[in-house]
Scaffold this active site. Structure first.
Site, PDB file in Angstrom:
ATOM      1  CB  CYS A 229      -0.916   0.015   1.225  1.00  9.16           C
ATOM      2  SG  CYS A 229      -2.197  -1.241   1.211  1.00  9.16           S
ATOM      3  NE  ARG A 231       4.544   7.313  -3.008  1.00  8.81           N
ATOM      4  CZ  ARG A 231       3.707   7.611  -2.021  1.00  8.81           C
ATOM      5  NH1 ARG A 231       2.825   6.703  -1.616  1.00  8.81           N
ATOM      6  NH2 ARG A 231       3.752   8.798  -1.428  1.00  8.81           N
ATOM      7  CG  ASP A 255      -4.139   1.008  -2.436  1.00  9.47           C
ATOM      8  OD1 ASP A 255      -5.251   0.936  -2.994  1.00  9.47           O
ATOM      9  OD2 ASP A 255      -3.684   2.066  -1.959  1.00  9.47           O
ATOM     10  CD  GLU A 260      -0.854   3.704  -8.882  1.00 12.96           C
ATOM     11  OE1 GLU A 260      -1.231   4.876  -8.663  1.00 12.96           O
ATOM     12  OE2 GLU A 260      -0.486   2.939  -7.978  1.00 12.96           O
ATOM     13  CG  HIS A 278      -2.894   5.026  -5.243  1.00  9.05           C
ATOM     14  ND1 HIS A 278      -1.760   5.323  -5.951  1.00  9.05           N
ATOM     15  CD2 HIS A 278      -2.630   5.425  -3.965  1.00  9.05           C
ATOM     16  CE1 HIS A 278      -0.866   5.881  -5.159  1.00  9.05           C
ATOM     17  NE2 HIS A 278      -1.375   5.946  -3.942  1.00  9.05           N
ATOM     18  CB  ALA A 281      -5.063   8.968   1.396  1.00  3.47           C
TER      19      ALA A 281
END
Length: 524
Positions: A229, A231, A255, A260, A278, A281
């Protein structure tokens, strides 16, 4: 009345805090032209990731004092342009730590119990209780790579599940890890051999790219589950795909991805891979925290107080800043070099000032040095304000002194030691450029740029040539080079500016060359 312009969606609690110190205008979805017009009268600008605060926007700002980023990254803000205009930039680096840690645990559980696969099967009308048999977290060994803010939050939660924790972080002192209940290992390969679950929480740098590669995956247990989770790029996705497809490890929960959004990524074709787009957060709480934290930071700045999360620098008189700024940049560069050369837990550092610097108040220089020292090992959030606090928390003992010796004029000498080695370096500002004048007692005069290699060796014919040939064989061009020595045939040091970063395999090849004593590659 202070005018506060908010150009991205912001939590209502953050708006209420801002209303305590000014008149708030929320104007989301602005075109570039509309933003350029509105920014003229704003004292404060608050953004998330959507608004691009470019140099031309900042130049149009006639009254702007503070830019607040409700989140961690400031890639969408031209911090240099803001600094040039004396605009303070603040952010909220801690806002998402808990959310990312919780997602890590969620993905770990989902992979261990095959929850996404079982859900999909159930929705297809199937009732297969045997196919999705999983494993428990209790009693298993979790390997945590990176023990910063998020890594520490993961440790707390994993311990609640009854997991045994081992950690790999060369920049954390052993006693700090022990205080968290973590057994610190010196070698990432040992972690990969022993762990049932592996989770990554480190920044993506040239050094950490593919930190989990083919070699590390080959060492893992057949039932190992890996979670990322942090990079994309920390894991060699090709090697991971092959291991998962062949059943060499149990599962992966991701994640983040190297590209991406992922396009035709073969990992997403495997049943033993689960993932999220991703989402680390992406929680109500993290978004609220990001907004309220940055709003509180803005309040402090407007009241003339020292904010903790200043991205560029403290609010200091411009005259003083102008005099010290070149030496702050020099100190930050030296700190960056020191950490990457020592490549371990730094125990003690001494900054020795000479010339006119010996008479100055050097707190800002020390802060800049610590910012540079810590930047290579932290994901985000390190700045001039919090660098001393973070250094103290990591048991880095910093001493400052001055000398009447003026061998190099206005210069900064750094002596530092880790649990592995000692290192010293002297730098100065010459013709408005940072120059290295001494490395471990060897005199040089070298302007470091881009990728710097420091190679200690015995001064023997052909040694330097072999280093150059090795770099050339791998397509790495040398931009400039200098050698420092005390006497012919003795120990020497060569400094090279390189056009490209140096892969680990090339560093190992150079170390195998006869008469080479040590190799350090620094990404500046």
């Amino acid at each position: 009345m202070v005018k506060i312009l908010v150009t991205d969606p912001l939590h209502e609690d953050a708006i209420k805090i801002l209303e305590e110190v000014g008149e708030v205008e929320v104007a989301t979805g602005l075109t570039k032209e509309e933003l350029l017009e509105k920014i003229k009268d704003a004292d404060v600008l608050v953004v998330r990731s959507g608004t691009k605060v470019t140099r031309d926007v900042i130049e149009k700002a006639e009254k702007l004092k503070v830019i607040g980023r409700a989140g961690v990254g400031v890639d969408n803000i031209d911090v240099e342009a803001a600094t040039e205009k004396g605009i303070i930039v603040v952010n909220a680096p801690d806002a998402s730590s808990i959310s990312v840690a919780e997602l890590t645990m969620g993905l770990m559980l989902a992979a261990a119990r095959n929850i996404p696969q079982a859900t999909a099967s159930l929705k297809r009308g199937e009732w297969d209780r045997k196919r999705f048999k999983g494993i428990e977290l209790y009693g298993k060994t979790l390997g945590v790579i990176g023990l910063g803010r998020i890594g520490q939050q993961v440790v707390k939660r994993a311990k609640a599940f009854g997991m045994n924790i081992i950690g790999y972080d060369p920049y954390i002192p052993k006693e700090v890890a022990e205080s968290m209940g973590v057994e610190l290992v010196d070698d990432i390969n040992e972690l990969c051999k022993r762990a049932d679950f592996i989770t990554l929480h480190v920044p993506l740098t040239p050094k950490t790219r593919h930190i989990i590669g083919r070699e590390q995956i080959a060492l893992m247990k057949k039932n190992a589950i890996i979670v990322n989770c942090a990079r994309g790029g920390l894991i060699d996705e090709k090697a991971l795909y092959e291991a998962l497809k062949e059943g060499k490890i149990r599962a992966a929960a991701l994640d983040v991805f190297e590209e991406e959004p992922p396009k035709d990524n073969p990992l997403l074709t495997l049943d033993n891979v689960i993932g999220t787009p991703h989402q680390g957060a992406s929680t109500e709480e993290a978004q609220k925290a990001a907004g309220t934290i940055v709003a509180e930071q803005i309040k402090k700045v407007l009241r003339g107080e020292l904010a903790e999360n200043v991205v560029n620098m403290p609010n200091i008189p411009q005259e003083k800043l102008g005099k010290l700024k070149p030496y702050m940049l020099l100190a930050e560069m030296l700190g960056n070099i020191v950490m990457q050369v020592l490549d371990g837990s730094v125990n003690r550092v001494e900054l020795i000032y000479s010339g006119e610097l010996a008479k100055e108040k050097t707190d800002l220089i020390k802060r800049a040095f610590l910012k540079g020292l810590l930047s290579p090992i932290l994901l985000a959030g390190i700045n001039l304000v919090n660098a001393p606090i973070i250094a103290k928390n990591r048991n880095i003992n910093v001493v400052e002194s001055s000398t009447s010796e003026e061998k190099y004029g206005n210069a900064i000498k750094i002596t530092a030691e880790s649990d592995k080695k000692k290192f010293s370096i002297v730098g100065a500002i010459i013709n408005n450029k940072p120059v290295i004048l001494e490395v471990d007692g060897y005199e040089v005069s070298f302007i470091p740029e881009g990728v710097l290699a420091i190679i200690k060796h015995i001064d023997r014919p052909g040694t330097i040539g072999r280093v150059c040939i090795t770099l050339g064989d791998y397509g790495i061009n040398i931009a400039s080079m200098q050698v420092g020595r005390k006497e012919p045939g003795g120990e020497s040091v060569m400094l090279l500016n390189l056009d490209h970063t140096v892969p680990e395999e090339v560093i190992e090849k150079i170390k195998e060359i006869p008469n080479i004593k040590d190799v350090a590659v620094i990404n500046l």
